[in-house]
Structures are given as C-alpha cells and as structure tokens.
Design a protein around this motif. Structure first.
Motif, PDB file in Angstrom:
ATOM      1  N   ASN A  97       0.846  -1.114   0.059  1.00 31.14           N
ATOM      2  CA  ASN A  97       0.046   0.019   0.062  1.00 31.14           C
ATOM      3  C   ASN A  97       0.917   1.121   0.081  1.00 31.14           C
ATOM      4  O   ASN A  97       1.998   0.963   0.291  1.00 31.14           O
ATOM      5  CB  ASN A  97      -0.913   0.034   1.110  1.00 31.14           C
ATOM      6  CG  ASN A  97      -2.128   0.827   1.027  1.00 31.14           C
ATOM      7  OD1 ASN A  97      -2.338   1.716   0.444  1.00 31.14           O
ATOM      8  ND2 ASN A  97      -3.402   0.166   1.278  1.00 31.14           N
ATOM      9  N   SER A  98       0.284   2.333  -0.300  1.00 29.44           N
ATOM     10  CA  SER A  98       1.109   3.632  -0.051  1.00 29.44           C
ATOM     11  C   SER A  98       1.414   3.831   1.547  1.00 29.44           C
ATOM     12  O   SER A  98       0.894   3.097   2.415  1.00 29.44           O
ATOM     13  CB  SER A  98       0.232   4.939  -0.430  1.00 29.44           C
ATOM     14  OG  SER A  98      -1.140   5.008   0.261  1.00 29.44           O
ATOM     15  N   HIS A  99       2.360   4.461   1.776  1.00 32.09           N
ATOM     16  CA  HIS A  99       2.813   4.809   3.073  1.00 32.09           C
ATOM     17  C   HIS A  99       2.592   6.524   3.289  1.00 32.09           C
ATOM     18  O   HIS A  99       3.387   7.089   2.493  1.00 32.09           O
ATOM     19  CB  HIS A  99       4.158   4.318   3.504  1.00 32.09           C
ATOM     20  CG  HIS A  99       4.212   4.572   5.089  1.00 32.09           C
ATOM     21  ND1 HIS A  99       4.901   5.776   5.673  1.00 32.09           N
ATOM     22  CD2 HIS A  99       4.128   3.919   5.948  1.00 32.09           C
ATOM     23  CE1 HIS A  99       4.900   5.819   6.549  1.00 32.09           C
ATOM     24  NE2 HIS A  99       4.406   4.601   7.072  1.00 32.09           N
ATOM     25  N   PRO A 100       1.596   7.058   4.069  1.00 31.65           N
ATOM     26  CA  PRO A 100       0.644   6.443   4.715  1.00 31.65           C
ATOM     27  C   PRO A 100      -0.279   5.724   3.883  1.00 31.65           C
ATOM     28  O   PRO A 100      -0.359   5.942   2.501  1.00 31.65           O
ATOM     29  CB  PRO A 100      -0.098   7.371   5.392  1.00 31.65           C
ATOM     30  CG  PRO A 100       0.929   8.656   5.532  1.00 31.65           C
ATOM     31  CD  PRO A 100       1.650   8.422   4.130  1.00 31.65           C
ATOM     32  N   THR A 101      -1.334   4.807   4.266  1.00 35.75           N
ATOM     33  CA  THR A 101      -2.018   4.106   3.714  1.00 35.75           C
ATOM     34  C   THR A 101      -3.258   4.920   3.149  1.00 35.75           C
ATOM     35  O   THR A 101      -4.331   4.828   3.673  1.00 35.75           O
ATOM     36  CB  THR A 101      -2.483   2.845   4.426  1.00 35.75           C
ATOM     37  OG1 THR A 101      -3.137   3.318   5.686  1.00 35.75           O
ATOM     38  CG2 THR A 101      -1.150   1.907   4.776  1.00 35.75           C
TER      39      THR A 101
END
Length: 115
Positions: A97-101
C-alpha cells in the motif's frame, strides 16, 4: 479503478527466501511512497518496510532489517520485497500500500515459514 495485486508468497522453510511483487493500476504510482505491510493471525497489520516515491530512501522495522529489501520500478508501477533468511515469525499475509495508507487494500499474499 485503483488496484493493488500482491503475489509471490508461499510455504518456505526457515532460512529460505521469497520475493514478493505488487502490481498497481489506477494510480500515479511515482507520486506515492510505498510500503509493505503484514498481518499475522491474531495481530494488527504492521508496516514492514517502506520506500520513497523516487526509490532513494528506504526504511525497515528492526525485526526485518538486514534480511528484507524493498524496491520499486516506477515505469512498471511495481514494488517488490525480497525476503531472505526467513523465520517462522515472518509468517503472515503480506500487503502493499502507499505510506501512509491511502489506497484500497489488495487481497495480500500468504507467507508461511516452517521451522
């Protein structure tokens, strides 16, 4: 439509290796810091590793540092997690996922490490 599709998991003996892949679609991939996360049975999902949008900066939690390597290919919109010297405590479902999600979660890929 945003999609994250993880693959590459499996059953491996302790000390073995696996390479996880995450294919993305529907996002401007190169704009996102990306992360690999895992969720073991009965536990909260946790960040394992992350990589900056350009790939120049990485971070690993202490439990995987020196064993796991995160990478990305912005042209292919993919991120990978090379996992070496696997331990039974690495057993979990792994997600990207991206970070943050910010993105919807994919189905994950199961990693099982036998002792």
């Amino acid at each position: 439509q945003v999609q994250l599709v993880e693959s590459g998991g499996g059953l491996v003996q302790a000390g073995g290796s696996l390479r996880l892949s995450c294919a993305t679609s529907g996002i401007l991939f190169s704009r996102y810091d990306m992360g690999w996360y895992r969720q073991a049975p009965g536990k909260e999902r946790e960040l394992v590793a992350r990589i900056s949008s350009g790939g120049g900066t990485t971070f690993y939690v202490d439990s995987v540092a020196g064993r796991f390597t995160i990478s990305r290919n912005n042209g292919k919109k993919t991120t990978n997690l090379q996992m070496n010297s696997l331990k039974p405590e690495d057993t979990a479902v792994y997600y990207c996922n991206s970070h943050p999600t910010y993105l919807p979660w994919g189905q994950g890929t199961q990693v099982t490490v036998s002792s």
